[in-house]
Scaffold this active site. Structure first.
Site, PDB file in Angstrom:
ATOM      1  N   LEU A 179       0.840  -1.195   0.000  1.00  0.00           N
ATOM      2  CA  LEU A 179       0.000   0.000   0.000  1.00  0.00           C
ATOM      3  C   LEU A 179       0.875   1.244   0.000  1.00  0.00           C
ATOM      4  O   LEU A 179       1.680   1.453   0.912  1.00  0.00           O
ATOM      5  CB  LEU A 179      -0.926  -0.009   1.218  1.00  0.00           C
ATOM      6  CG  LEU A 179      -1.944  -1.151   1.245  1.00  0.00           C
ATOM      7  CD1 LEU A 179      -2.697  -1.158   2.560  1.00  0.00           C
ATOM      8  CD2 LEU A 179      -2.908  -1.042   0.073  1.00  0.00           C
ATOM      9  N   GLU A 180       0.679   2.087  -0.991  1.00  0.00           N
ATOM     10  CA  GLU A 180       1.539   3.257  -1.144  1.00  0.00           C
ATOM     11  C   GLU A 180       0.862   4.546  -0.704  1.00  0.00           C
ATOM     12  O   GLU A 180       1.426   5.633  -0.840  1.00  0.00           O
ATOM     13  CB  GLU A 180       1.994   3.362  -2.602  1.00  0.00           C
ATOM     14  CG  GLU A 180       2.793   2.150  -3.034  1.00  0.00           C
ATOM     15  CD  GLU A 180       3.383   2.301  -4.419  1.00  0.00           C
ATOM     16  OE1 GLU A 180       3.073   3.304  -5.073  1.00  0.00           O
ATOM     17  OE2 GLU A 180       4.153   1.423  -4.822  1.00  0.00           O
TER      18      GLU A 180
END
Length: 567
Positions: A392-393
């Site tokens: 998850l960025e």
């Protein structure tokens, strides 16, 4: 000064410029935490926890208010909302003494939250965080000038960003106002005792400390929990392992010295973890065509031990994910499942990666955590995945991502593979959300393959700043994780497979191998050499198997055999 993060994803990861690391280094954010306040220090800030509303504080453009949730301690906190050209600055002028040293700190939540002091008479200071999904402490220090009798302390957000929250602002040092001596830091708690022990947890309790509003629990020197009462349970531990615990008392002024330590050993585990080699290579397989070689799972080079299928898709249900093969691959679902099973028969693990350009997944409450666990487990059952990769960025909430992964573990059992691929900024401090999550699930975590690319310069564990593309960048940043609480078997080096696999940060496979040798054996180091070796280091990761194939598998042929030959 403007700070910006640029996001790209077509075979690359989100890019962080060197400006981010420069700001971190200039403002003195420590990689593994700061020094506690001395017992004689007092808090010179009035209404530091906003328990009296905004009394003594002034917020620009009426941007501030007080809220009852979330709060770091007490019953209130500051919430301030930037709007237009206003950055929601809330400030207080505090009396100080000339030629004196002060430490300023506050607990914050939000994106691009700043803490600073002006009018110091020397060099005004500020520090900031790009993203704090949970409570994060900011801290900085300054010395007043020869004629300085007051300074202004402030918090603010950033233009175009959502509201931020701040609580427990402290300025410690000699007071300039005799009528406001401040409250003392509590004394160290006594009576720390270990209670019930399981293979993955230890229950602890201690005596209350006068004046304390909370307590911090330390595990092997690293803070792992903050609680309001006099007991806590350390979780995410490895079976049959000895741990050292300490506790410190806190209030709005600061943190006490740590208690006398206590050592406890966890119970024996079942030993039924994932089937992986001691040293492993991870590769991302692209479920899309972006110019790299299009592959089926069966085409993935045999050097890869963990294959991360990139990526699951977000759904309209909060926290839930789904997966569909990209039609451009001309790959049937039946063939995909059969290829996964064949890889597993060959001793490989295949996991579903959560994140990427279509993976804006938000797990920020119990309901979305349960949705995440249920949907990932459903994909594991449907396709035969061995586990999940967290990529998850857009940040994550460590409390609820921990809940989600533990719920998934309860469903999937001890063979579950959990990998993570944070960016460099996500692993600079144990207070960061990714790092917290990794430590929270240490007993079920397989490996963290941090992305040592698209990053710019970052702090190493020695406090020096290193530039990407070097052995030192790999080893000095890995050292933060290795000394910050992760087991060496849970640390891997993530690099692009070719110059086309990322915007920046590609290094020759020989550089990856030198870094692994430096960490595992103390050889082939650059200017940075770790104080000890980590022969159990897990290995390396690359983005992606497709870009590797485009470059004639140069990366996996160069790095894979070296990883597998590590001691």
């Amino acid at each position: 000064m403007e700070r910006a993060i640029r996001s790209t994803r077509t075979g690359t990861r989100r890019r962080l410029g060197a400006l981010l690391a420069t700001a971190l280094a200039a403002t003195g954010l420590a990689a593994l935490g700061g020094a506690p306040a001395h017992a004689a220090d007092v808090n010179l800030v009035k209404n530091p926890g906003f328990e009296s509303g905004l009394s003594n504080w002034t917020c620009s453009s009426d941007s501030g208010t007080t809220v009852g949730s979330p709060v770091h301690s007490g019953t209130s906190a500051l919430k301030a909302t930037p709007a237009g050209s206003d950055d929601a600055q809330c400030a207080q002028t505090v009396s100080v003494k000339p030629n004196s040293s002060y430490t300023l700190s506050a607990w914050v939540q939000g994106s691009y939250v700043y803490l600073g002091a002006s009018g110091t008479g020397t060099t005004d200071v500020s520090t900031w965080t790009p993203s704090a999904s949970g409570w994060q402490q900011l801290s900085t220090a300054f010395t007043t000038g020869a004629n300085t009798t007051s300074v202004t302390v402030y918090t603010h957000g950033w233009y175009g960003q959502p509201a931020y929250v701040a609580d427990d602002v402290t300025l410690t040092g000699p007071g300039g106002d005799p009528g406001n001596p401040g409250d003392p830091v509590p004394a160290a708690p006594g009576g720390l005792t270990a209670g019930a022990v399981t293979p993955t947890s230890v229950a602890l309790s201690w005596n209350p400390s006068s004046g304390a509003t909370g307590y911090n629990l330390y595990q092997d020197g690293t803070k792992v929990q903050s609680v309001g009462g006099t007991s806590a349970t350390a979780t995410g531990l490895a079976p049959s392992t000895a741990y050292r615990f300490e506790v410190a008392a806190t209030n709005a002024t600061g943190e006490s010295p740590k208690s006398a330590p206590v050592t406890a050993t966890t119970g024996a585990g079942s030993g039924n973890g994932p089937s992986l080699p001691k040293h492993a290579v991870t590769g991302y397989w692209q479920n899309f065509n972006n110019g790299a070689t299009v592959q089926k799972i069966s085409d993935v080079q045999s050097q890869y031990d963990i294959i991360a299928v990139a990526f699951a898709d977000a759904t309209t249900t909060p926290g839930a994910v789904d997966f569909t093969l990209d039609p451009s691959l001309n790959y049937s679902e039946a063939a995909f499942k059969a290829d996964i099973a064949a890889k597993q028969s060959a001793g490989k693990n295949v996991v579903i990666s959560i994140g990427g350009e279509r993976g804006t997944i938000s797990v920020n409450d119990s309901a979305s955590a349960n949705n995440f666990a249920d949907s990932v487990y459903a994909l594991m059952q449907k396709y035969g995945f061995n586990g999940v990769d967290i990529d998850l960025e857009n940040g994550l909430n460590p409390t609820y991502m921990t809940q989600a992964l533990r719920a998934l573990s309860a469903k999937a059992g001890s063979k579950l593979v959990i990998t993570m691929a944070p960016q460099t900024i996500d692993m600079q401090s144990t207070s960061a959300g990714y790092f917290k999550t990794a430590l929270n699930i240490k007993d079920i975590l397989t490996v963290v393959n941090m992305q040592y690319y698209n990053s710019g310069s970052m702090n190493g564990c020695d406090g020096k700043v290193y530039s990407q593309g070097t052995v030192d960048f790999l080893t000095a940043l890995a050292c933060i994780q290795l000394e910050g609480g992760l087991d060496p078997s849970q640390v891997g080096l993530g690099l692009p497979a070719s110059t086309r696999g990322a915007g920046s940060g590609y290094v020759d496979p020989s550089v990856v191998n030198n870094a692994l040798d430096c960490l595992a054996k103390g050889t082939s180091c650059g200017s940075f050499k770790p104080s000890r070796t980590y022969p159990g280091i897990r290995g390396a990761m690359t983005w992606s198997t497709n870009w590797d194939a485009t470059a004639a598998n140069t990366w996996s042929n160069g790095v894979g055999p070296h990883v597998h030959s590590l001691p």
